[in-house]
Design a protein around this motif. Structure first.
Motif, PDB file in Angstrom:
ATOM      1  N   GLY A   9      -6.103  -8.763  -9.120  1.00 47.80           N
ATOM      2  CA  GLY A   9      -7.325  -8.166  -8.564  1.00 47.80           C
ATOM      3  C   GLY A   9      -6.983  -7.878  -6.836  1.00 47.80           C
ATOM      4  N   PHE A  10      -5.491  -8.257  -6.439  1.00 45.16           N
ATOM      5  CA  PHE A  10      -5.393  -7.923  -5.025  1.00 45.16           C
ATOM      6  C   PHE A  10      -4.145  -6.672  -4.784  1.00 45.16           C
ATOM      7  N   PRO A  11      -4.748  -5.616  -4.602  1.00 44.06           N
ATOM      8  CA  PRO A  11      -3.787  -4.329  -4.690  1.00 44.06           C
ATOM      9  C   PRO A  11      -2.768  -4.287  -3.394  1.00 44.06           C
ATOM     10  N   ARG A  14      -1.695  -7.361  -0.475  1.00 42.71           N
ATOM     11  CA  ARG A  14      -2.429  -8.452  -0.487  1.00 42.71           C
ATOM     12  C   ARG A  14      -2.223  -9.467  -1.705  1.00 42.71           C
ATOM     13  N   GLY A  15      -1.546  -8.756  -2.730  1.00 44.78           N
ATOM     14  CA  GLY A  15      -1.030  -9.554  -3.935  1.00 44.78           C
ATOM     15  C   GLY A  15       0.225 -10.468  -3.426  1.00 44.78           C
ATOM     16  N   PRO A  16       1.019  -9.928  -2.717  1.00 43.76           N
ATOM     17  CA  PRO A  16       2.091 -11.156  -2.271  1.00 43.76           C
ATOM     18  C   PRO A  16       1.666 -11.797  -1.179  1.00 43.76           C
ATOM     19  N   MET A  17       0.652 -11.361  -0.571  1.00 50.63           N
ATOM     20  CA  MET A  17       0.042 -12.379   0.685  1.00 50.63           C
ATOM     21  C   MET A  17      -0.718 -13.397  -0.009  1.00 50.63           C
ATOM     22  N   MET A  18      -1.355 -13.196  -1.003  1.00 50.14           N
ATOM     23  CA  MET A  18      -2.060 -14.270  -1.742  1.00 50.14           C
ATOM     24  C   MET A  18      -0.967 -15.204  -2.598  1.00 50.14           C
ATOM     25  N   PHE A  19       0.012 -14.453  -2.997  1.00 47.36           N
ATOM     26  CA  PHE A  19       1.007 -15.368  -3.472  1.00 47.36           C
ATOM     27  C   PHE A  19       1.784 -16.496  -2.637  1.00 47.36           C
ATOM     28  N   ASN A  60       2.320   4.705  -1.010  1.00 46.76           N
ATOM     29  CA  ASN A  60       0.906   4.938  -1.290  1.00 46.76           C
ATOM     30  C   ASN A  60      -0.206   4.145  -0.862  1.00 46.76           C
ATOM     31  N   TYR A  61      -0.132   2.926  -0.966  1.00 48.23           N
ATOM     32  CA  TYR A  61      -1.042   1.668  -0.449  1.00 48.23           C
ATOM     33  C   TYR A  61      -1.047   1.832   0.956  1.00 48.23           C
ATOM     34  N   CYS A  62       0.198   1.945   1.644  1.00 47.50           N
ATOM     35  CA  CYS A  62       0.061   1.512   3.134  1.00 47.50           C
ATOM     36  C   CYS A  62      -0.495   2.740   3.839  1.00 47.50           C
ATOM     37  N   GLN A  63       0.137   3.938   3.427  1.00 45.58           N
ATOM     38  CA  GLN A  63      -0.505   5.197   3.916  1.00 45.58           C
ATOM     39  C   GLN A  63      -1.941   5.484   4.072  1.00 45.58           C
ATOM     40  N   THR A  64      -2.513   4.989   2.708  1.00 45.50           N
ATOM     41  CA  THR A  64      -3.933   5.215   2.215  1.00 45.50           C
ATOM     42  C   THR A  64      -4.829   4.243   3.060  1.00 45.50           C
ATOM     43  N   ILE A  65      -4.369   3.059   3.123  1.00 42.72           N
ATOM     44  CA  ILE A  65      -5.358   2.050   3.786  1.00 42.72           C
ATOM     45  C   ILE A  65      -5.261   2.111   5.122  1.00 42.72           C
ATOM     46  N   THR A 146       6.455  -1.315   3.669  1.00 38.44           N
ATOM     47  CA  THR A 146       6.784  -0.445   2.544  1.00 38.44           C
ATOM     48  C   THR A 146       7.599  -1.090   1.444  1.00 38.44           C
ATOM     49  N   ARG A 147       8.634  -1.844   2.250  1.00 35.91           N
ATOM     50  CA  ARG A 147       9.893  -2.388   1.391  1.00 35.91           C
ATOM     51  C   ARG A 147       8.981  -3.571   0.615  1.00 35.91           C
ATOM     52  N   TYR A 148       8.299  -4.317   1.296  1.00 36.09           N
ATOM     53  CA  TYR A 148       7.686  -5.408   0.813  1.00 36.09           C
ATOM     54  C   TYR A 148       6.760  -5.054  -0.437  1.00 36.09           C
ATOM     55  N   VAL A 149       6.032  -4.026  -0.222  1.00 37.44           N
ATOM     56  CA  VAL A 149       4.893  -3.719  -1.167  1.00 37.44           C
ATOM     57  C   VAL A 149       5.766  -2.944  -2.411  1.00 37.44           C
ATOM     58  N   ASP A 150       6.635  -2.122  -1.970  1.00 36.10           N
ATOM     59  CA  ASP A 150       7.142  -1.434  -2.962  1.00 36.10           C
ATOM     60  C   ASP A 150       8.444  -2.262  -3.704  1.00 36.10           C
ATOM     61  N   GLY A 151       8.958  -3.257  -3.058  1.00 33.89           N
ATOM     62  CA  GLY A 151      10.049  -3.805  -3.553  1.00 33.89           C
ATOM     63  C   GLY A 151       9.663  -4.797  -4.658  1.00 33.89           C
ATOM     64  N   LEU A 152       8.390  -5.272  -4.712  1.00 36.65           N
ATOM     65  CA  LEU A 152       7.743  -6.243  -5.618  1.00 36.65           C
ATOM     66  C   LEU A 152       7.032  -5.200  -6.576  1.00 36.65           C
ATOM     67  N   ALA A 153       6.822  -4.070  -6.319  1.00 38.65           N
ATOM     68  CA  ALA A 153       6.223  -3.135  -7.581  1.00 38.65           C
ATOM     69  C   ALA A 153       4.505  -3.409  -7.683  1.00 38.65           C
ATOM     70  N   THR A 154       4.079  -3.566  -6.264  1.00 40.04           N
ATOM     71  CA  THR A 154       2.586  -3.867  -6.354  1.00 40.04           C
ATOM     72  C   THR A 154       1.639  -2.568  -6.771  1.00 40.04           C
ATOM     73  N   TRP A 155       0.534  -2.677  -7.019  1.00 39.91           N
ATOM     74  CA  TRP A 155      -0.380  -1.464  -7.438  1.00 39.91           C
ATOM     75  C   TRP A 155      -1.189  -0.875  -6.304  1.00 39.91           C
ATOM     76  N   ALA A 156      -1.834  -0.035  -6.537  1.00 42.34           N
ATOM     77  CA  ALA A 156      -2.616   0.620  -5.535  1.00 42.34           C
ATOM     78  C   ALA A 156      -3.753   1.350  -6.230  1.00 42.34           C
ATOM     79  N   PRO A 157      -4.882   1.093  -5.910  1.00 47.46           N
ATOM     80  CA  PRO A 157      -6.244   1.707  -6.445  1.00 47.46           C
ATOM     81  C   PRO A 157      -6.170   3.435  -6.161  1.00 47.46           C
ATOM     82  N   GLU A 158      -6.698   4.015  -6.917  1.00 45.50           N
ATOM     83  CA  GLU A 158      -6.769   5.545  -6.597  1.00 45.50           C
ATOM     84  C   GLU A 158      -7.962   6.223  -5.863  1.00 45.50           C
ATOM     85  N   ASP A 159      -9.137   5.260  -6.191  1.00 46.05           N
ATOM     86  CA  ASP A 159     -10.302   5.667  -5.760  1.00 46.05           C
ATOM     87  C   ASP A 159     -10.437   5.728  -3.921  1.00 46.05           C
TER      88      ASP A 159
END
Lengths: 186, 186
Positions: A9-11, A14-19, A60-65, A146-159
């Motif tokens: 539930g954490f895109p 935020r997923g790795p940060m919760m982990f 995707n996630y970094c540039q959108t947020i 970018t490398r942290y978010v993409d290197g762990l293959a996290t997901w990003a909402p589309e809305d």
């Protein structure tokens, strides 16, 4: 699916940060100082640097947020954010910001690409040492993110509305509080 | 000469850290947690990941200081550090470390390059989710450090003994204390 077992539930970051809250703490403190601390560059300008570098990184996630946070600080002007990502030299921003974005773009490729002329241009347009320093560090930080978010293959909402709502939360509460407490995606 | 006016006598990342202690604080805390905190990867193994990524980034200061710290933790074995930088698959390290270094190398290019197979290899050789997470984040962090150090055109001493002495200081006192207090180059 992410490469490791992250809390659901954490895109994005935020997923790795919760982990791994032990590393999330200094990462959020760094973002707070650079992007929200007292500064001669506005909140919107600093988020534009983060957004531009993240777009060049194709994250995707970094540039959108961060684009949504930039727009939030710029009176909701999503068109300006898009124009900076597409061709900042033609965007309706200050000449100093164009010179700083040029430096940020060089840092994204690799730090050695920043030339004396790049820095001289920024300085002639009024950039201070602190503004040049922070531009370089913001660009470097988002090459890490970018490398942290993409290197762990996290997901990003589309809305897009998800990011607009997150942007308002981050703008109000800051990065650390927004990471852990609110706006879980179910 | 650096692109901005940095305090004299502090090479590599220490110059910008002296210039901007507000960002140095979380950066050092991040390094402390990742490289020196309690862990199932040894101090030497984590510094080897930092060194390998910095070598791929062609960052003179980063690869030399972290290579010296790795060697310090590995009983002074500078040959092992060199072999990891040159061809880690042939180096005398564990198979698990080879799988983690392969992931780190992919992150250095860009996070999207890390594949399911890269992670499966590491996991089959005993790597935990935390080890995979921290490998990705260490690699990402050193892609930031390189851009920070090179993007501001900082300088790096040439004498290998300088790095050996710094390595001993960092190993004893930690990153934050070593950044600000000791071993200024005059």
């Amino acid at each position: 699916m992410a490469h490791i077992n992250l809390p659901e539930g954490f895109p994005g970051i935020r997923g790795p940060m919760m982990f791994r809250p032990e590393t999330a703490k200094p990462l959020n403190e760094l973002a707070e100082v650079l992007l929200r601390g007292p500064h001669t560059l506005s909140l919107g300008e600093r988020e534009l640097i983060a957004t531009y570098v993240s777009a060049r990184n194709d994250c995707n996630y970094c540039q959108t947020i961060h684009g949504a946070i930039a727009a939030h600080h710029l009176g909701g002007d999503e068109g300006l954010v898009r124009s900076v990502k597409l061709d900042f030299e033609q965007a309706e921003i200050s000449e100093k910001m164009k010179a700083l974005l040029a430096i940020a773009g060089k840092v994204q490729i690799g730090g050695k690409n920043v030339t004396f002329e790049d820095v001289a241009r920024a300085r002639e347009l009024g950039a201070t040492d602190l503004e040049i320093h922070d531009t370089v560090l913001i660009a470097a930080v988002f090459c890490m993110c970018t490398r942290y978010v993409d290197g762990l293959a996290t997901w990003a909402p589309e809305d897009p509305d998800f990011y607009r709502q997150r942007a308002a939360l981050v703008a109000t509460h800051g990065y650390a509080a927004a990471t852990f407490t609110a706006n879980r995606v179910t």
